[in-house]
Design an enzyme around this catalytic site. Sequence first.
Site, PDB file in Angstrom:
ATOM      1  N   ASN A 184       0.845  -1.200   0.000  1.00  0.00           N
ATOM      2  CA  ASN A 184       0.000   0.000   0.000  1.00  0.00           C
ATOM      3  C   ASN A 184       0.877   1.245   0.000  1.00  0.00           C
ATOM      4  OD1 ASN A 184       0.556   0.777   2.865  1.00  0.00           O
ATOM      5  ND2 ASN A 184      -0.344  -1.240   3.197  1.00  0.00           N
ATOM      6  N   ASP A 198      -4.270  -6.452   5.251  1.00  0.00           N
ATOM      7  CA  ASP A 198      -5.264  -7.329   5.887  1.00  0.00           C
ATOM      8  C   ASP A 198      -5.225  -8.738   5.302  1.00  0.00           C
ATOM      9  OD1 ASP A 198      -6.352  -5.486   7.686  1.00  0.00           O
ATOM     10  OD2 ASP A 198      -7.574  -4.567   6.111  1.00  0.00           O
ATOM     11  N   LYS A 249       9.091 -17.029 -10.714  1.00  0.00           N
ATOM     12  CA  LYS A 249       8.343 -15.903 -11.264  1.00  0.00           C
ATOM     13  C   LYS A 249       7.161 -16.416 -12.109  1.00  0.00           C
ATOM     14  CE  LYS A 249       8.821 -11.989 -14.307  1.00  0.00           C
ATOM     15  NZ  LYS A 249       9.540 -11.459 -15.448  1.00  0.00           N
ATOM     16  N   PRO A 256      -2.649 -12.225  10.136  1.00  0.00           N
ATOM     17  CA  PRO A 256      -2.955 -12.065  11.575  1.00  0.00           C
ATOM     18  C   PRO A 256      -3.155 -10.596  11.897  1.00  0.00           C
ATOM     19  CG  PRO A 256      -0.622 -12.541  11.226  1.00  0.00           C
ATOM     20  CD  PRO A 256      -1.291 -12.690   9.889  1.00  0.00           C
ATOM     21  N   ASP A 257      -4.007 -10.305  12.874  1.00  0.00           N
ATOM     22  CA  ASP A 257      -4.210  -8.909  13.305  1.00  0.00           C
ATOM     23  C   ASP A 257      -3.215  -8.631  14.435  1.00  0.00           C
ATOM     24  OD1 ASP A 257      -5.120  -6.493  14.520  1.00  0.00           O
ATOM     25  OD2 ASP A 257      -7.019  -6.767  13.450  1.00  0.00           O
ATOM     26  N   PHE A 272      -4.321   2.945  14.975  1.00  0.00           N
ATOM     27  CA  PHE A 272      -4.702   3.963  14.007  1.00  0.00           C
ATOM     28  C   PHE A 272      -5.881   3.405  13.224  1.00  0.00           C
ATOM     29  CE2 PHE A 272      -1.858   7.657  13.304  1.00  0.00           C
ATOM     30  CZ  PHE A 272      -1.008   7.453  14.394  1.00  0.00           C
ATOM     31  N   LYS A 288     -13.354  -0.063  15.583  1.00  0.00           N
ATOM     32  CA  LYS A 288     -12.037  -0.720  15.725  1.00  0.00           C
ATOM     33  C   LYS A 288     -11.527  -0.618  17.158  1.00  0.00           C
ATOM     34  CE  LYS A 288     -10.731  -0.399  10.909  1.00  0.00           C
ATOM     35  NZ  LYS A 288     -10.094   0.345   9.822  1.00  0.00           N
ATOM     36  N   LYS A 339     -11.085  -4.304  18.642  1.00  0.00           N
ATOM     37  CA  LYS A 339      -9.698  -4.749  18.830  1.00  0.00           C
ATOM     38  C   LYS A 339      -9.256  -4.561  20.290  1.00  0.00           C
ATOM     39  CE  LYS A 339      -8.415  -3.723  14.041  1.00  0.00           C
ATOM     40  NZ  LYS A 339      -7.310  -4.127  13.158  1.00  0.00           N
TER      41      LYS A 339
HETATM   42  O1  PMT Z   1       2.932   6.074   6.574  1.00  0.00           O
HETATM   43  P1  PMT Z   1       2.353   7.399   6.139  1.00  0.00           P
HETATM   44  O2  PMT Z   1       2.482   7.625   4.660  1.00  0.00           O
HETATM   45  O3  PMT Z   1       2.850   8.530   6.974  1.00  0.00           O
HETATM   46  O4  PMT Z   1       0.761   7.330   6.387  1.00  0.00           O
HETATM   47  C1  PMT Z   1       0.257   7.234   7.684  1.00  0.00           C
HETATM   48  C2  PMT Z   1      -0.934   6.236   7.787  1.00  0.00           C
HETATM   49  C3  PMT Z   1      -2.110   6.744   6.986  1.00  0.00           C
HETATM   50  C4  PMT Z   1      -0.503   4.861   7.255  1.00  0.00           C
HETATM   51  C5  PMT Z   1      -1.267   6.132   9.325  1.00  0.00           C
HETATM   52  O5  PMT Z   1      -1.642   7.388   9.805  1.00  0.00           O
HETATM   53  C6  PMT Z   1      -2.351   5.112   9.582  1.00  0.00           C
HETATM   54  O6  PMT Z   1      -3.532   5.375   9.489  1.00  0.00           O
HETATM   55  N1  PMT Z   1      -1.944   3.856   9.918  1.00  0.00           N
HETATM   56  C7  PMT Z   1      -2.852   2.703  10.101  1.00  0.00           C
HETATM   57  C8  PMT Z   1      -3.163   2.106   8.764  1.00  0.00           C
HETATM   58  C9  PMT Z   1      -4.100   0.927   8.870  1.00  0.00           C
HETATM   59  O7  PMT Z   1      -3.710  -0.188   8.592  1.00  0.00           O
HETATM   60  O8  PMT Z   1      -5.277   1.195   9.366  1.00  0.00           O
HETATM   61  P2  PMT Z   1      -6.488   0.111   9.518  1.00  0.00           P
HETATM   62  O9  PMT Z   1      -7.665   0.929   9.852  1.00  0.00           O
HETATM   63  O10 PMT Z   1      -6.545  -0.811   8.364  1.00  0.00           O
HETATM   64  O11 PMT Z   1      -6.043  -0.752  10.781  1.00  0.00           O
HETATM   65  C10 PMT Z   1      -6.445  -0.476  12.128  1.00  0.00           C
HETATM   66  C11 PMT Z   1      -5.328  -0.795  13.094  1.00  0.00           C
HETATM   67  O12 PMT Z   1      -5.072  -2.192  13.070  1.00  0.00           O
HETATM   68  C12 PMT Z   1      -4.023  -0.103  12.801  1.00  0.00           C
HETATM   69  O13 PMT Z   1      -3.458   0.273  14.044  1.00  0.00           O
HETATM   70  C13 PMT Z   1      -3.190  -1.197  12.129  1.00  0.00           C
HETATM   71  O14 PMT Z   1      -1.776  -1.022  12.388  1.00  0.00           O
HETATM   72  C14 PMT Z   1      -3.710  -2.438  12.824  1.00  0.00           C
HETATM   73  N2  PMT Z   1      -3.648  -3.681  12.021  1.00  0.00           N
HETATM   74  C15 PMT Z   1      -4.357  -3.799  10.858  1.00  0.00           C
HETATM   75  C16 PMT Z   1      -4.322  -4.999  10.182  1.00  0.00           C
HETATM   76  C17 PMT Z   1      -3.574  -6.081  10.704  1.00  0.00           C
HETATM   77  N3  PMT Z   1      -3.518  -7.244  10.066  1.00  0.00           N
HETATM   78  N4  PMT Z   1      -2.881  -5.924  11.843  1.00  0.00           N
HETATM   79  C18 PMT Z   1      -2.908  -4.753  12.510  1.00  0.00           C
HETATM   80  O15 PMT Z   1      -2.257  -4.623  13.552  1.00  0.00           O
END
Ligand code: PMT
Length: 405
Positions: free
Chosen positions: A210, A279, A289, A307-308, A326, A340, A344
């Site tokens: 991403n 995710d 390849k 995994p989360d 976040f 979330k 979580k």
């Molecule tokens: O890196 P930059 O370019 O500065 O951009 C910053 C950002 C937009 C990436 C940052 O501010 C941000 O939002 N980070 C979280 C991105 C994200 O994965 O968000 P989410 O809403 O999909 O996930 C929610 C939370 O679960 C997050 O804390 C994420 O780290 C966590 N997660 C998600 C999926 C997973 N499999 N494991 C996780 O721990």
Amino acid sequence: MQTLSGKKILLGISGGIAAYKCAELTRRLSERGAQVQVVMTKAAKEFITPLTMQAVSGRPVSDSLLDPAAEASMGHIELAKWADLVLLAPATADLIARTSAGMGNDLLTTLLLATEAPIAIAPAMNQQMYRNIATQENLSTLRRRGMLIWGPASGEQACGDVGLGRMLEPMDLVARCEQYFQPKALQGKSILITAGPTQEAIDPVRYISNHSSGKMGYALANVAQKMGARVTLVSGPVALTPPQGVETLSVKSAEEMLDVVMANVTQHDIFIGCAAVADYKPANIAEQKIKKMAGHEVMNITMVKNPDIIATVAKLDEGRPFTVGFAAETQDVESYAKGKLANKNLDMICANDVSDTTIGFNSNDNAITLYWPDGSLPLGTASKSALAHEILSEIQQQLEKNAVK
Ligand code: PMT
């Protein structure tokens, strides 16, 4: 109160011309209440005598690993445990290389391996030696391990060259030490932060990822370190330099990030999941390849859930840190973020709207609202550094509130 009062500074001097400035440096540190224990390499003694350093520090100089008398008074392990801060000044290219390689072939490098104290390095060498790729790589390695690099300064050198490589002046190093020991809001706290994207391999040359640049997570790590915390940064692949004084561990996939986080997180008070973790990942990684096939206009990749990471941290029974996530959303930001937070089991969530390309992913600014189970705080739009400061200050206040409950 003097900020250096009672602080134990182990001053490691290596063999560069700037070693003569260490008498002045030691005097200035001592005047401000610091206890300075000098350790000299063999080459350092060619530039300034142990007798001079003993006179200005008021303590016998340590210079040998294999001296039975010295080991009987304060052995090298005791010395390593004694220090609140180890300052290598001047740090020659040779000392930097030996430190980077983890060698222990004299008293000073052995101490560096044995100490848990923070290590600050004041490089001093010819400008060409400083620019040499080997020296630069060694310094990057040390920075990544969390060591502080103070300087060098630019200017005329003892050899007649002009450029970067002069040791910082004694008073500048004193100021750095004072700044280091300044009481800070997150002093005594440890924080593990994830940053950047994850890469999920499809085959040996392709992956799914991403647009996360790591800027938000790196800003948090940088500011947290400046606020006095011990910071570990677990970073996906980004093009950023690891922040000064922050131990940075690099990973690629979500599975790797999970392993590194779980191996370290229980030794931290706070966990901030800022990484944009994928995710889903391809169910199978092709060994070779994947070839383009004639007549195949569509290619399907089966994806399975990753995994989360943050939910796994928040579920810990023992050693669970204060857990901050976040939420990167493109619509219904508040309701998805609150969802979330609850699902979580987080203590706080930083919600950002990533549909606006001037903020969020890969930009220098962001706009954040914080939510926790019984409150919220809109932080508005600002630089990622300014927001990092606001987020960390709010976390610190929440921790204080929890402590008095
Ligand atoms: O890196 P930059 O370019 O500065 O951009 C910053 C950002 C937009 C990436 C940052 O501010 C941000 O939002 N980070 C979280 C991105 C994200 O994965 O968000 P989410 O809403 O999909 O996930 C929610 C939370 O679960 C997050 O804390 C994420 O780290 C966590 N997660 C998600 C999926 C997973 N499999 N494991 C996780 O721990």
